[in-house]
Design a protein around this motif. Sequence first.
Motif, PDB file in Angstrom:
ATOM      1  N   CYS A  61      -1.840  -7.050   0.392  1.00 23.29           N
ATOM      2  CA  CYS A  61      -2.219  -7.627  -0.577  1.00 23.29           C
ATOM      3  C   CYS A  61      -0.685  -8.509  -1.508  1.00 23.29           C
ATOM      4  CB  CYS A  61      -3.237  -7.041  -1.629  1.00 23.29           C
ATOM      5  SG  CYS A  61      -4.451  -6.512  -1.177  1.00 23.29           S
ATOM      6  N   CYS A  62      -0.935  -9.457  -1.556  1.00 21.91           N
ATOM      7  CA  CYS A  62       0.292  -9.936  -2.362  1.00 21.91           C
ATOM      8  C   CYS A  62      -0.557 -11.096  -3.490  1.00 21.91           C
ATOM      9  CB  CYS A  62       1.393 -10.705  -1.457  1.00 21.91           C
ATOM     10  SG  CYS A  62       0.748 -11.750  -0.615  1.00 21.91           S
ATOM     11  N   LYS A  69      -3.638  -7.310  -8.298  1.00 15.18           N
ATOM     12  CA  LYS A  69      -2.912  -6.920  -6.709  1.00 15.18           C
ATOM     13  C   LYS A  69      -3.793  -5.692  -6.633  1.00 15.18           C
ATOM     14  CE  LYS A  69       0.948  -7.441  -6.810  1.00 15.18           C
ATOM     15  NZ  LYS A  69       1.953  -8.508  -6.784  1.00 15.18           N
ATOM     16  N   THR A  72      -7.538  -5.191  -6.124  1.00 14.08           N
ATOM     17  CA  THR A  72      -7.980  -4.934  -5.336  1.00 14.08           C
ATOM     18  C   THR A  72      -7.255  -4.770  -3.889  1.00 14.08           C
ATOM     19  OG1 THR A  72      -7.534  -7.718  -5.811  1.00 14.08           O
ATOM     20  CG2 THR A  72      -7.691  -7.660  -3.092  1.00 14.08           C
ATOM     21  N   ALA A  73      -6.148  -3.714  -3.707  1.00 14.58           N
ATOM     22  CA  ALA A  73      -6.342  -3.070  -2.444  1.00 14.58           C
ATOM     23  C   ALA A  73      -6.890  -1.974  -2.797  1.00 14.58           C
ATOM     24  CB  ALA A  73      -4.432  -2.842  -3.078  1.00 14.58           C
ATOM     25  N   LEU A  76     -10.214  -2.631  -1.752  1.00 18.49           N
ATOM     26  CA  LEU A  76     -10.209  -2.881  -0.218  1.00 18.49           C
ATOM     27  C   LEU A  76     -10.263  -1.298   0.739  1.00 18.49           C
ATOM     28  CD1 LEU A  76      -8.619  -5.776   0.120  1.00 18.49           C
ATOM     29  CD2 LEU A  76     -10.502  -5.668   0.389  1.00 18.49           C
ATOM     30  N   VAL A 190      -4.185   0.109   3.796  1.00 16.82           N
ATOM     31  CA  VAL A 190      -4.066  -1.317   3.210  1.00 16.82           C
ATOM     32  C   VAL A 190      -2.943  -1.158   1.985  1.00 16.82           C
ATOM     33  CG1 VAL A 190      -5.509  -2.566   0.907  1.00 16.82           C
ATOM     34  CG2 VAL A 190      -5.721  -1.645   2.998  1.00 16.82           C
ATOM     35  N   ASP A 192      -0.226  -2.600  -1.003  1.00 14.54           N
ATOM     36  CA  ASP A 192      -0.455  -3.483  -2.768  1.00 14.54           C
ATOM     37  C   ASP A 192       1.101  -3.742  -2.515  1.00 14.54           C
ATOM     38  OD1 ASP A 192      -0.053  -4.308  -5.246  1.00 14.54           O
ATOM     39  OD2 ASP A 192      -0.294  -2.258  -6.164  1.00 14.54           O
ATOM     40  N   LEU A 295      -3.709 -10.678   2.395  1.00 11.65           N
ATOM     41  CA  LEU A 295      -4.468 -11.590   1.035  1.00 11.65           C
ATOM     42  C   LEU A 295      -3.454 -12.163   0.298  1.00 11.65           C
ATOM     43  CD1 LEU A 295      -7.693  -9.530   1.643  1.00 11.65           C
ATOM     44  CD2 LEU A 295      -8.205 -11.289   2.301  1.00 11.65           C
ATOM     45  N   VAL A 297      -3.808 -12.542  -3.843  1.00  8.31           N
ATOM     46  CA  VAL A 297      -4.224 -12.418  -5.043  1.00  8.31           C
ATOM     47  C   VAL A 297      -4.233 -13.094  -5.559  1.00  8.31           C
ATOM     48  CG1 VAL A 297      -5.535 -10.598  -5.731  1.00  8.31           C
ATOM     49  CG2 VAL A 297      -4.420 -10.126  -3.692  1.00  8.31           C
ATOM     50  N   VAL A 326      -7.541 -14.141  -2.656  1.00 10.33           N
ATOM     51  CA  VAL A 326      -8.865 -13.255  -3.437  1.00 10.33           C
ATOM     52  C   VAL A 326      -8.672 -14.670  -4.581  1.00 10.33           C
ATOM     53  CG1 VAL A 326      -9.696 -11.470  -4.180  1.00 10.33           C
ATOM     54  CG2 VAL A 326      -9.407 -11.181  -2.023  1.00 10.33           C
ATOM     55  N   ASN A 328      -9.330 -12.862  -8.278  1.00 10.06           N
ATOM     56  CA  ASN A 328     -10.147 -12.548  -8.886  1.00 10.06           C
ATOM     57  C   ASN A 328     -10.255 -12.960 -10.684  1.00 10.06           C
ATOM     58  OD1 ASN A 328      -9.917  -9.961  -7.782  1.00 10.06           O
ATOM     59  ND2 ASN A 328      -7.627  -9.724  -7.293  1.00 10.06           N
TER      60      ASN A 328
END
Lengths: 502, 326
Positions: A61-62, A69, A72-73, A76, A190, A192, A295, A297, A326, A328
């Motif tokens: 997730c970047c 971020k 989200t991580a 997930l 996952v 971050d 992904l 973000v 993504v 948000n």
Amino acid sequence: MATPLDAEALDADVSDADTPDTGAPDTDAPSADVPSSDVLDAEALEIDPLLDDPTTRIVVCCGSGGVGKTTTAAALGVRAAERGRRTVVLTIDPARRLAQSMGLSELDNTPREVPGIDKAAGGELHAMMLDMKRTFDEIVETHADPDRAKAILENPFYQSLSTGFAGTQEYMAMEKLGQLRAGDEWDLIVVDTPPSRSALDFLDAPKRLGSFLDGKFIKLMMAPARVGGRAGMKVVNLGMAGLSLFTGALNKLLGAGLLRDVQTFVAAMDTMFGGFRTRADATYRLLQAPGTAFLVVAAPERDALREAAYFVERLAADRMPLAGLVLNRVHDSDAAGLSAERAVAAAENLEEGGIVDRRRGKILHRDAPSAGPADPEDGSPASESPGPARSVTTLGGNETTETTERTIPDARSAADRASAPDATGDDEDVAVLAAGLLRLHADRMRLLARERRTRDRFTALHPDVPLAQVAALPGDVHDLDSLRTIGGRLADQHRRASTGTD
Amino acid sequence: MTGKGGTGKTTVAAALALALAHGGRRTLLVEVEGRQGVAQLFETEPLPYEERKIAVSHGNGEVYALAIDAERALLDYLQMFYKLGSAGRALKRLGAIDFATTIAPGLRDVLLTGKACEAVRRRDKQQRPVYDAVVMDAPPTGRIARFLGVNEEVAGLAKVGPVHNQAQAVMRLLKSPETAVHLVTLLEEMPVQETVDGIAELRATGLPATSVVVNMVRPQLPGEEQLLSAQERTDEIARAFARAGLGGARRGGRAERLVAPLLEQGREHAERVELERGLRAELSAQGLPVRELGLLSEGVELAGLYGLARELRGQWLTSGTDGARP
């Protein structure tokens, strides 16, 4: 520069609110149920297939800072685990309460199992926070014999390098990712990314390390130590005027001690450099491998999406596999059929019924005698209306801070009306409430339109990037249930897409 | 000016530089993270490594901007102390400069803070300060204490020599009343938490923590205190909507069907307001002045930036001395 509440200022913003205005005010046409009009040009990002695919081994997730971020991580991770995968979430710098929600109370650099995960599907969730110094120390300990390791770990130069100079966090995040992947203990990792100055440092870090270690200068630095020379002053003899001048200058600038520390450090690290470089390259290749999914973000704001676009381009340039964007904190409304314009007009209608003079933010009483500036404490709505007690008691008071002079709260209205004996008091009350709800809705619709424009600008430039939108939660996230909710929203893109195109 | 990513610290820094330039003064806006955020904000070409006028404020003030590049700053430095000349370029080819700024601990941050301090101290021929104020768009809250404190560490590492002296001089300036550190935040949990932590770290290292700027404050809606009491009055609200021309109030009528979603939005909003109230309390418990800047609903563009500068002048510069010398 508050958002203007005046109707005059609205025009610009509502123009593209795509509301079919029937014009007839009192027809019960079904158009009030026009859905939230999320007509997506972009392909929907399918989160569940991505998480379920056994060949997906890493999700990165970047994105820029402050877009969610880490959340989200985490979301997930929870979703993947509850769908049956053995998952580990590597977070870099989580907010305290988010960390607590995953049972992370300390930074100990080892994955810990997250309690409260539904393991019925056979998965589990572990989480860890990166401790960069510890990670660095571990590399040193693995790659150097004990004496040398001790010398490095005690070197003052190493100590400052390992505790937070630019880039170290990125190196170590990627190093840890490489370790987790090499262990092959996890179905899915996952990760971050660190809150970098450029948000891209983690991509560049391994390369920069590689080229740095290959650099001529470091070889020259190492040369004297290699031949056993004393503290590198023999560099002077290499005949490179600039270099000798430079080391001389550095010595004078920094004091001879520092340069000596550096040279001792470089010499001691010598044996490890090969390993270092190989690892950095391997991690970089790992990121490009098909089992990795990036992904990006973002939040539906101009700056965040600009950064996201930059990211998408950069990932493509580096041939990193991008799964999608993504988005948000996207807002939505179940009453999107009512445009901002009409909501404001209706609110004014209610207010101009002689009850509220909106522009001054005051309640004007047409019939009741002026109550003057009544003390708001007594007449808060809590005492007169049976709303949900939890929030009413906290919201009723007029606790404006001295700093919010920009707006004049309306709490007084309730007090005034409560003391007004006339029969219209209740109607006025309702009119104020209804007008307030309508203005709130108008704000929501303008926000929606703005977010949509920002998003559309992005999708126009990057139509191939699959998109998942996540509706904003009213509060911040700090428990597993909220993470589940976010995971659910991430995965459920069809509902939005289909209601939009019906 | 520091702040968590996404809180708009670059914008607030630029607005402050504009506000402080008001009335014929001259300010320098310094960028240290190589993101060219200032250039984007002022809608200009990327800034070179030189001080360049980028805006004229109201009242004929001037805002200069500088994007500090650590490598170039190091060459400047060496030039200043050792007159390196073309040898500097040779060093660059060798990767020595890259070496020094990448790996030498903290040297990068030393150079950035050192350059900013040099601008603060610079004087013209009449011995007047060249800049009335220098505003730095500094690294984020999570790194600010370390960033500003780096000179202390360097002064400890380099125990003698010009760098040692320089590092100590920078620390003296940063800890003096001439320096103000403002922390930009949003009324959201994570930025507030980071702000609270940042203040504690600054205080622990003896650096100033001057004020908190709450950015992007959503305007308060008239009547929002009563939104929750609306939840019980659906029929009346439906009738009010109908009166306002939004359709029928009877069951299934257009106005009636608006009630539930609008009440839901009202409830969410009330929840948000309550959360913000708690966060404000947490911020004000820090014992620092807390200023609020309104949300620019259209995002920040140039006009909005000048508006923010006006707002800063209005509620900040007149209220005390703490903002006068960032």
